[in-house]
Design a protein around this motif. Sequence first.
Motif, PDB file in Angstrom:
ATOM      1  N   ARG A   1      45.090   6.851 -11.158  1.00  0.00           N
ATOM      2  CA  ARG A   1      45.972   6.581 -10.150  1.00  0.00           C
ATOM      3  C   ARG A   1      45.709   7.262  -9.057  1.00  0.00           C
ATOM      4  O   ARG A   1      44.678   8.188  -8.615  1.00  0.00           O
ATOM      5  CB  ARG A   1      47.057   6.574  -9.957  1.00  0.00           C
ATOM      6  CG  ARG A   1      48.475   5.646 -11.127  1.00  0.00           C
ATOM      7  CD  ARG A   1      49.853   6.769 -11.065  1.00  0.00           C
ATOM      8  NE  ARG A   1      50.468   6.635 -11.884  1.00  0.00           N
ATOM      9  CZ  ARG A   1      51.445   6.732 -12.369  1.00  0.00           C
ATOM     10  NH1 ARG A   1      51.960   7.851 -11.688  1.00  0.00           N
ATOM     11  NH2 ARG A   1      52.265   6.263 -13.366  1.00  0.00           N
ATOM     12  N   PRO A   2      45.459   6.178  -7.590  1.00  0.00           N
ATOM     13  CA  PRO A   2      44.340   6.447  -6.332  1.00  0.00           C
ATOM     14  C   PRO A   2      45.142   7.026  -5.273  1.00  0.00           C
ATOM     15  O   PRO A   2      46.238   7.463  -5.770  1.00  0.00           O
ATOM     16  CB  PRO A   2      44.103   4.491  -6.277  1.00  0.00           C
ATOM     17  CG  PRO A   2      44.914   3.357  -6.398  1.00  0.00           C
ATOM     18  CD  PRO A   2      45.626   4.761  -7.518  1.00  0.00           C
ATOM     19  N   ILE A   3      44.287   7.774  -5.483  1.00  0.00           N
ATOM     20  CA  ILE A   3      44.438   8.710  -4.216  1.00  0.00           C
ATOM     21  C   ILE A   3      44.718   7.665  -2.894  1.00  0.00           C
ATOM     22  O   ILE A   3      43.407   7.475  -2.045  1.00  0.00           O
ATOM     23  CB  ILE A   3      44.525   9.984  -3.988  1.00  0.00           C
ATOM     24  CG1 ILE A   3      43.853  10.636  -5.571  1.00  0.00           C
ATOM     25  CG2 ILE A   3      44.280  10.785  -2.576  1.00  0.00           C
ATOM     26  CD1 ILE A   3      43.745  12.839  -4.710  1.00  0.00           C
ATOM     27  N   LEU A   4      45.757   7.610  -2.213  1.00  0.00           N
ATOM     28  CA  LEU A   4      45.611   6.051  -1.005  1.00  0.00           C
ATOM     29  C   LEU A   4      45.443   7.244   0.644  1.00  0.00           C
ATOM     30  O   LEU A   4      46.069   8.016   0.914  1.00  0.00           O
ATOM     31  CB  LEU A   4      47.043   5.929  -1.117  1.00  0.00           C
ATOM     32  CG  LEU A   4      46.788   4.750  -2.432  1.00  0.00           C
ATOM     33  CD1 LEU A   4      48.428   4.717  -3.035  1.00  0.00           C
ATOM     34  CD2 LEU A   4      45.712   4.195  -2.594  1.00  0.00           C
ATOM     35  N   GLY A   5      45.013   6.369   1.381  1.00  0.00           N
ATOM     36  CA  GLY A   5      44.685   6.675   3.072  1.00  0.00           C
ATOM     37  C   GLY A   5      44.940   7.801   2.900  1.00  0.00           C
ATOM     38  O   GLY A   5      43.633   9.091   3.064  1.00  0.00           O
TER      39      GLY A   5
ATOM     40  N   ALA B   1      45.132  14.777   3.204  1.00  0.00           N
ATOM     41  CA  ALA B   1      46.533  16.166   2.429  1.00  0.00           C
ATOM     42  C   ALA B   1      45.854  17.173   1.774  1.00  0.00           C
ATOM     43  O   ALA B   1      46.401  17.953   1.735  1.00  0.00           O
ATOM     44  CB  ALA B   1      47.604  15.222   2.034  1.00  0.00           C
ATOM     45  N   VAL B   2      44.752  15.832   0.548  1.00  0.00           N
ATOM     46  CA  VAL B   2      44.544  17.634  -0.597  1.00  0.00           C
ATOM     47  C   VAL B   2      43.918  18.724   0.393  1.00  0.00           C
ATOM     48  O   VAL B   2      43.865  19.772  -0.031  1.00  0.00           O
ATOM     49  CB  VAL B   2      43.827  16.586  -1.313  1.00  0.00           C
ATOM     50  CG1 VAL B   2      42.551  17.660  -2.459  1.00  0.00           C
ATOM     51  CG2 VAL B   2      44.785  16.048  -2.167  1.00  0.00           C
ATOM     52  N   VAL B   3      42.846  17.792   1.584  1.00  0.00           N
ATOM     53  CA  VAL B   3      41.523  18.601   1.455  1.00  0.00           C
ATOM     54  C   VAL B   3      42.207  19.639   2.634  1.00  0.00           C
ATOM     55  O   VAL B   3      42.330  20.577   2.752  1.00  0.00           O
ATOM     56  CB  VAL B   3      40.787  17.865   2.475  1.00  0.00           C
ATOM     57  CG1 VAL B   3      39.607  19.029   3.357  1.00  0.00           C
ATOM     58  CG2 VAL B   3      39.937  17.243   1.842  1.00  0.00           C
TER      59      VAL B   3
ATOM     60  N   LEU C   1      51.647  14.514   5.085  1.00  0.00           N
ATOM     61  CA  LEU C   1      51.051  13.139   4.819  1.00  0.00           C
ATOM     62  C   LEU C   1      51.373  12.265   3.607  1.00  0.00           C
ATOM     63  O   LEU C   1      51.358  11.969   3.141  1.00  0.00           O
ATOM     64  CB  LEU C   1      49.783  13.860   4.785  1.00  0.00           C
ATOM     65  CG  LEU C   1      49.618  14.364   6.224  1.00  0.00           C
ATOM     66  CD1 LEU C   1      47.688  15.525   6.298  1.00  0.00           C
ATOM     67  CD2 LEU C   1      49.433  13.453   7.446  1.00  0.00           C
ATOM     68  N   ILE C   2      51.728  13.542   2.127  1.00  0.00           N
ATOM     69  CA  ILE C   2      52.273  13.276   0.683  1.00  0.00           C
ATOM     70  C   ILE C   2      52.793  12.196   1.012  1.00  0.00           C
ATOM     71  O   ILE C   2      53.180  12.012   0.431  1.00  0.00           O
ATOM     72  CB  ILE C   2      51.571  14.284  -0.410  1.00  0.00           C
ATOM     73  CG1 ILE C   2      50.611  15.078  -0.242  1.00  0.00           C
ATOM     74  CG2 ILE C   2      52.408  14.145  -1.188  1.00  0.00           C
ATOM     75  CD1 ILE C   2      50.528  16.265  -0.689  1.00  0.00           C
TER      76      ILE C   2
END
Length: 311
Positions: free
Chosen positions: A119-123, A128-130, A296-297
Motif C-alpha cells: 500500500r502506498p504511503i500518501l502525501g 510524517a515518517v521522517v 500528519l498520519i
Amino acid sequence: MTDTTNRTLAAFGAVLIYASVIAYTDNYVRVIARDAGLWQFHATRTAMAFAILALVALPLSLKLWPKRPRAVMARSAIHGAAMVIYFGALAFLPVAQVAAGLFTAPIFVLLIQRFAYGRPILGLQILAVVVGFVGVVLVLGPEALSGATFAALLPVISGALYAMGNIATREWCEGETPETIVAGFFGMLGVIGLVGMAVLWAFPMEVPVGPEGFLQRGPVWPTGEFMWWTFVQAAGSLLGVGMIVKAYQIAEASRVSVFEYVILPASAAWGFFLWGETLTWIAVAGMALIVLAGVLIARPQRVQPPIASRQ
C-alpha cells in the motif's frame, strides 16, 4: 453540528481519563519491580483482570468468546509481546520516554503496510515518517544513538510490535467485540507470565536487588505492596481500555488518534509529581515531533492506516 461537537468533546474527555489513569498506574511499575518479577506481575495482573471481567460480564452483557479464536490468539500474541517489552522497559526508563517509543506505532504501521501489503504511503505521511523518526532520535537521546544501552531501544521495539498488532486487529479480527480482544490480550499476557515464571523457577538466575532484577526474577512470595499496585494496574488498564474503546465508538478515528497523544504529557506530568523526574528540552522537542507525526498520519487520506492504542 452540535451533536458532532458534543461527541468529539465527550471522546476527548474519555481519552483524557484513559491517559490520566494509564500514565498514573504505569508510573508505579517501578514499585512493583522492587518486590517481584515481570512474569509474576503479568500472571497476577491477568488473574485480577479476569476476576473483574467475570464480575461485570453478566451485568454489562459482555461477549468474551471470539468468533475467530486463532486470529484473536495470534493478534494477542503480537500485542502481548509488545506489552511485555513495554512493561519491562518501565522498570528502567521514565514512563514518558517509554510511552513515546510505544507511540511510534503509527509510523511503523505505514512502513509495514507499504512493504508487506504494497500500500502506498500518501502525501504528508512521507513527511510524517521522517518527522517521527527525528522525534524518536531526540527522545532516545545520545545513549541509544551511541549503542551504549539496549534498554533505550526497547520502547521503539515495543512500538514496532504494537504496529503489527494494530494491523492484525484490522486484517484478522474484523467483527470481534472490543471486550473479546481485551480478554484475549490479557489472557495471552497471563500465559506469557506463567511460562516465564515456570522457566525461571526451573532454571533460576542470579537476580539483582530491586527493580534491576525485574526481568530475571522468578516466582516469589508476593508482598502486600506488590498485590495492591498490581490490582491498581489491572483495574486501571480495564478502565483505560474501556474509555479508549468508547472514544473510538463516539467520534471519528482520525480525531481520537490525535487525542491519544495526550498520554505523553500526562506521563511526564505524573513522573514529575510522583518522582520529581524532569525531561530535557531535547526530549520534549522529540515528543512534540512524534505528536506532529501522529497528527500528519491521522489526516484524512484515501487510505487510513490503523492507529495505536493500548488495547
